[in-house]
Design an enzyme around this catalytic site. Structure first.
Site, short mmCIF file in Angstrom:
data_model
loop_
_atom_site.label_atom_id
_atom_site.label_comp_id
_atom_site.label_asym_id
_atom_site.label_seq_id
_atom_site.Cartn_x
_atom_site.Cartn_y
_atom_site.Cartn_z
N THR A 35 0.82 -1.42 -0.03
CA THR A 35 0.14 0.40 -0.14
C THR A 35 0.81 1.63 -0.12
O THR A 35 2.11 0.89 0.46
CB THR A 35 -0.48 -0.12 1.40
OG1 THR A 35 -1.71 -0.80 1.36
CG2 THR A 35 -1.98 1.08 1.32
N ARG A 75 -15.16 -5.41 -0.11
CA ARG A 75 -14.25 -4.76 1.38
C ARG A 75 -13.87 -3.79 1.03
O ARG A 75 -12.61 -3.46 0.04
CB ARG A 75 -13.70 -6.23 1.76
CG ARG A 75 -12.17 -6.37 2.36
CD ARG A 75 -11.21 -5.38 2.59
NE ARG A 75 -10.32 -5.68 3.76
CZ ARG A 75 -9.60 -4.83 3.75
NH1 ARG A 75 -8.98 -3.75 3.02
NH2 ARG A 75 -8.07 -4.50 4.58
N VAL A 76 -13.49 -2.49 2.16
CA VAL A 76 -13.10 -1.55 1.78
C VAL A 76 -11.98 -1.73 3.32
O VAL A 76 -11.97 -2.14 4.34
CB VAL A 76 -13.80 -0.50 1.83
CG1 VAL A 76 -12.86 0.68 1.91
CG2 VAL A 76 -14.82 -0.86 0.53
N GLY A 77 -10.91 -1.84 2.91
CA GLY A 77 -9.56 -1.24 4.34
C GLY A 77 -9.79 0.47 4.86
O GLY A 77 -10.97 0.65 4.46
N THR A 110 -0.86 2.24 7.20
CA THR A 110 -0.70 0.70 6.30
C THR A 110 -0.87 -0.29 7.14
O THR A 110 0.14 -0.37 7.86
CB THR A 110 0.66 0.84 5.75
OG1 THR A 110 0.72 -0.66 4.63
CG2 THR A 110 1.95 1.64 5.60
N GLY A 133 -6.11 -3.31 7.39
CA GLY A 133 -7.16 -2.06 7.44
C GLY A 133 -8.30 -2.00 8.77
O GLY A 133 -8.57 -0.84 9.50
N1 ASP Z 1 -4.83 -0.53 4.39
C1 ASP Z 1 -4.58 -1.64 3.90
C2 ASP Z 1 -5.91 -2.29 3.81
O1 ASP Z 1 -6.18 -2.91 4.69
C3 ASP Z 1 -3.72 -2.53 3.38
C4 ASP Z 1 -2.31 -1.81 3.64
O2 ASP Z 1 -2.19 -1.24 4.08
O3 ASP Z 1 -1.18 -3.09 2.98
O4 ASP Z 1 -6.68 -2.17 2.90
#
Ligand code: ASP
Length: 297
Positions: free
Chosen positions: A166, A194-196, A217, A220
């Protein structure tokens, strides 16, 4: 002035480190060049984010990870600390640079749009569109096929064999305006839809002039539950430096929920911070006193 970018928390394979570091340094430099030429923090953070989205090393834009049904569903968010305007998109499949759609969203009253509505919006704004398959990088697709055969669950940020990456960028410009940008494909084998935290203001990114900015990051769901980006900015509003705020947030993430991840921060004084509780988090930054990018993982 300052800019710091990250290329994702997780565990990175040794062989990937040089290219990922270089990509982060180039992105920081792209943003820095905008700052030294009198550009805004928003433009600098967006330029850095575009460079990272376009780099297949990272899990954002081209090269993002895939859903359980093999699709790249991308999320991005942007905040202007001067106006507190937020722009974000989620679940887009046909927008080449989701962060540019988030930027276009800064100009409208809505803060977050999803799926086909977000794609139509991006198209109407003249952004570069593509076929969904064009966002899928061959190595990512092969990994998805392997996982699919094993009926894998959504992967975790700590899985050493998975692609993490990310991206995020936070910047403070010569007028002391502050901005935060974030973009991701989420986690491999995620449930469709799905949304983080990445497109959620307060959770994955936040910026407020006079205090600072953060971009997160990691897994999420923990960042959403703890509203980490907003907390980081809150800490800075109470006098924490960018580094102290980043450290305090990772401590909270670890101790309160046992979550995995990290964040980058910038404060109103133009210092930067970065912290993680994962094995690695690629980062690079430029400061007034350090104009060649410093990077690490
Ligand atoms: N934070 C991101 C999510 O959960 C993933 C990541 O940071 O690698 O969608």
């Amino acid at each position: 002035m300052a800019i710091i970018v990250h290329g994702g928390a997780g565990s990175i394979q040794e062989a990937r480190i040089p290219a990922a570091r270089l990509g982060a340094e180039q992105a920081a430099k792209a943003g820095w060049n905008i700052l030294v030429n009198g550009g805004t923090a928003v433009d600098a953070a967006v330029a850095a984010a575009v460079a990272l989205e376009d780099n297949a090393q990272f899990n954002a834009g081209y090269g993002a990870v895939l859903t359980e049904d093999g699709k790249a569903e991308l999320d991005a968010g942007l905040m202007d600390g001067e106006t507190l305007n937020v722009g974000a998109v989620a679940g887009v499949r046909r927008v080449k640079n989701p962060i540019l759609a988030a930027k276009a969203m800064l100009a409208v009253p809505q803060t977050l749009i999803i799926g086909s509505g977000a794609e139509d919006f991006a198209q109407q704004r003249g952004l570069t569109m593509c076929e969904p398959e064009a966002m899928i990088e061959p190595c990512v697709y092969r990994r998805w096929q392997e996982l699919k055969q094993k009926n894998s669950e959504p992967t975790r940020i700590t899985d050493p064999d998975e692609k993490h990456g990310t991206i995020g960028a936070v910047a403070v410009d010569a007028s002391n305006h502050i901005a935060s940008a974030a973009s991701t494909g989420g986690v491999m084998m995620k449930v469709p839809g799905r949304v983080g935290d990445t497109p959620l203001a307060g959770a994955g990114f936040y910026a407020e002039d006079g205090s600072g900015a953060a971009a997160c990051t990691g897994q999420g769901e923990y960042f959403i539950r703890l509203v980490i980006a907003r907390r980081a900015v809150e800490f800075m509003s109470h006098g924490y430096t960018a580094q102290e705020a980043a450290d305090a947030c990772v401590k909270l993430l670890t101790e309160r929920l046992g979550g995995d991840g990290g964040l980058i921060t910038v404060d109103a004084a133009g210092t930067v911070g970065f912290a993680r509780n994962t094995q690695s988090m690629i980062y690079a930054y430029c400061l007034t006193s350090q104009t060649d990018p410093v990077s690490g993982w």
